[in-house]
Design a protein around this motif. Structure first.
Motif, PDB file in Angstrom:
ATOM      1  N   LYS A  78       0.837  -1.208   0.000  1.00 28.88           N
ATOM      2  CA  LYS A  78       0.000   0.000   0.000  1.00 28.88           C
ATOM      3  C   LYS A  78       0.872   1.258   0.000  1.00 28.88           C
ATOM      4  CE  LYS A  78      -3.558   2.369   2.675  1.00 28.88           C
ATOM      5  NZ  LYS A  78      -4.242   2.463   3.933  1.00 28.88           N
ATOM      6  N   GLN A  79       1.919   1.261   0.825  1.00 32.16           N
ATOM      7  CA  GLN A  79       2.819   2.408   0.895  1.00 32.16           C
ATOM      8  C   GLN A  79       3.592   2.565  -0.417  1.00 32.16           C
ATOM      9  OE1 GLN A  79       4.827   0.862   4.305  1.00 32.16           O
ATOM     10  NE2 GLN A  79       3.681   2.160   5.749  1.00 32.16           N
ATOM     11  N   GLY A  80       3.977   1.441  -1.027  1.00 34.79           N
ATOM     12  CA  GLY A  80       4.670   1.472  -2.310  1.00 34.79           C
ATOM     13  C   GLY A  80       3.803   2.091  -3.395  1.00 34.79           C
ATOM     14  N   LYS A  81       2.523   1.724  -3.407  1.00 30.96           N
ATOM     15  CA  LYS A  81       1.600   2.300  -4.384  1.00 30.96           C
ATOM     16  C   LYS A  81       1.463   3.803  -4.169  1.00 30.96           C
ATOM     17  CE  LYS A  81      -1.269  -1.730  -5.357  1.00 30.96           C
ATOM     18  NZ  LYS A  81      -2.615  -2.299  -5.249  1.00 30.96           N
ATOM     19  N   GLU A  82       1.399   4.220  -2.912  1.00 30.74           N
ATOM     20  CA  GLU A  82       1.291   5.649  -2.603  1.00 30.74           C
ATOM     21  C   GLU A  82       2.552   6.385  -3.046  1.00 30.74           C
ATOM     22  OE1 GLU A  82      -0.645   9.008  -1.584  1.00 30.74           O
ATOM     23  OE2 GLU A  82      -1.498   6.994  -1.645  1.00 30.74           O
ATOM     24  N   LEU A  83       3.723   5.796  -2.801  1.00 30.08           N
ATOM     25  CA  LEU A  83       4.980   6.408  -3.247  1.00 30.08           C
ATOM     26  C   LEU A  83       5.009   6.524  -4.772  1.00 30.08           C
ATOM     27  CD1 LEU A  83       7.475   4.530  -0.913  1.00 30.08           C
ATOM     28  CD2 LEU A  83       7.077   6.995  -0.922  1.00 30.08           C
ATOM     29  N   SER A  84       4.527   5.494  -5.467  1.00 32.68           N
ATOM     30  CA  SER A  84       4.481   5.521  -6.929  1.00 32.68           C
ATOM     31  C   SER A  84       3.634   6.676  -7.435  1.00 32.68           C
ATOM     32  CB  SER A  84       3.916   4.207  -7.474  1.00 32.68           C
ATOM     33  OG  SER A  84       4.786   3.148  -7.201  1.00 32.68           O
ATOM     34  N   LYS A  85       2.507   6.928  -6.768  1.00 28.94           N
ATOM     35  CA  LYS A  85       1.636   8.041  -7.157  1.00 28.94           C
ATOM     36  C   LYS A  85       2.318   9.382  -6.889  1.00 28.94           C
ATOM     37  CE  LYS A  85      -2.705   5.760  -6.061  1.00 28.94           C
ATOM     38  NZ  LYS A  85      -3.862   5.805  -5.159  1.00 28.94           N
ATOM     39  N   ILE A  86       2.907   9.522  -5.712  1.00 25.90           N
ATOM     40  CA  ILE A  86       3.558  10.785  -5.335  1.00 25.90           C
ATOM     41  C   ILE A  86       4.675  11.132  -6.314  1.00 25.90           C
ATOM     42  CG2 ILE A  86       5.045  11.881  -3.587  1.00 25.90           C
ATOM     43  CD1 ILE A  86       3.336  10.292  -1.484  1.00 25.90           C
ATOM     44  N   PHE A  87       5.482  10.126  -6.687  1.00 22.95           N
ATOM     45  CA  PHE A  87       6.644  10.372  -7.537  1.00 22.95           C
ATOM     46  C   PHE A  87       6.357  10.188  -9.028  1.00 22.95           C
ATOM     47  CE2 PHE A  87       8.963   8.905  -3.564  1.00 22.95           C
ATOM     48  CZ  PHE A  87       9.233  10.191  -3.147  1.00 22.95           C
ATOM     49  N   ASN A  88       5.132   9.757  -9.352  1.00 16.54           N
ATOM     50  CA  ASN A  88       4.729   9.589 -10.746  1.00 16.54           C
ATOM     51  C   ASN A  88       5.629   8.600 -11.487  1.00 16.54           C
ATOM     52  OD1 ASN A  88       2.896  10.068 -12.749  1.00 16.54           O
ATOM     53  ND2 ASN A  88       3.889  11.922 -13.492  1.00 16.54           N
ATOM     54  N   VAL A  89       5.912   7.461 -10.835  1.00 15.38           N
ATOM     55  CA  VAL A  89       6.681   6.368 -11.436  1.00 15.38           C
ATOM     56  C   VAL A  89       5.912   5.077 -11.208  1.00 15.38           C
ATOM     57  CG1 VAL A  89       8.916   7.499 -11.085  1.00 15.38           C
ATOM     58  CG2 VAL A  89       8.068   5.917  -9.348  1.00 15.38           C
TER      59      VAL A  89
END
Length: 178
Positions: free
Chosen positions: A45-56
């Motif tokens: 879940k945190q990884g998905k959130e990081l992906s959204k924040i960093f647009n990767v």
């Protein structure tokens, strides 16, 4: 896996402190520090959130590739990278090197990608293959050259250290053309 290094590079590229990133995800600053030091890793879940924040993509975030921001995140400036060998022109604000490929002795070891926003993609990011590199030294020289050009205000950069490869159909073996 370079997830800790990728999180740190992406966070710094976005000019976020550990505290600011922690607030966006709902964790402590120490958690971000632990991730960046590879003492622990974000959950899915945190990884998905990081992906959204960093647009990767999640794959890019957790993979062995390394992101390099070319300049300040609040600066809308980009650089056009020209790859004559691959016949590609890409406008980027960050670049990404692959992890080391495990080909034969005559195969390229690294690939370089340009990353920038795209109006035509579903995910809003355009990841463009720029070129193959014979070894770590060559891709490192290229990355430094791109960064220096960008910081000097040069609007375009033509790749100098990438190599031409010959693709074989059986096994997709890549051979460096000398």
């Amino acid at each position: 896996m370079n997830i800790g290094q990728n999180i740190m590079n992406l966070r710094k590229g976005e000019k976020l402190s550990q505290e600011q990133l922690a607030e966006k995800i709902g964790v402590t600053r120490q958690t971000i520090s632990n991730w960046e030091l590879d003492e622990s890793s974000p959950d899915l879940k945190q990884g998905k959130e990081l992906s959204k924040i960093f647009n990767v993509s999640l794959d890019d975030l957790t993979g062995d590739s390394t992101f390099e921001y070319l300049g300040e995140a609040d600066n809308n400036r980009k650089i056009t990278i020209i790859s004559s060998i691959e016949n590609v022109i890409a406008t980027c604000d960050k670049i990404q090197s692959s992890s080391k490929y495990r080909g034969g002795k005559d195969s390229p070891q690294y690939a370089l990608f340009g990353i920038g926003e795209s109006n035509g993609t579903v995910f809003g990011v355009n990841n463009t293959f720029l070129g193959w590199y014979e070894d770590k030294e060559q891709i490192s020289k290229e990355i430094m050259g791109i960064k220096e050009a960008f910081m000097s205000g040069i609007q375009s950069y033509e790749l100098k250290y990438n190599v031409e490869v010959e693709k074989k159909l059986m096994g997709m073996k890549l051979i460096i053309k000398k």
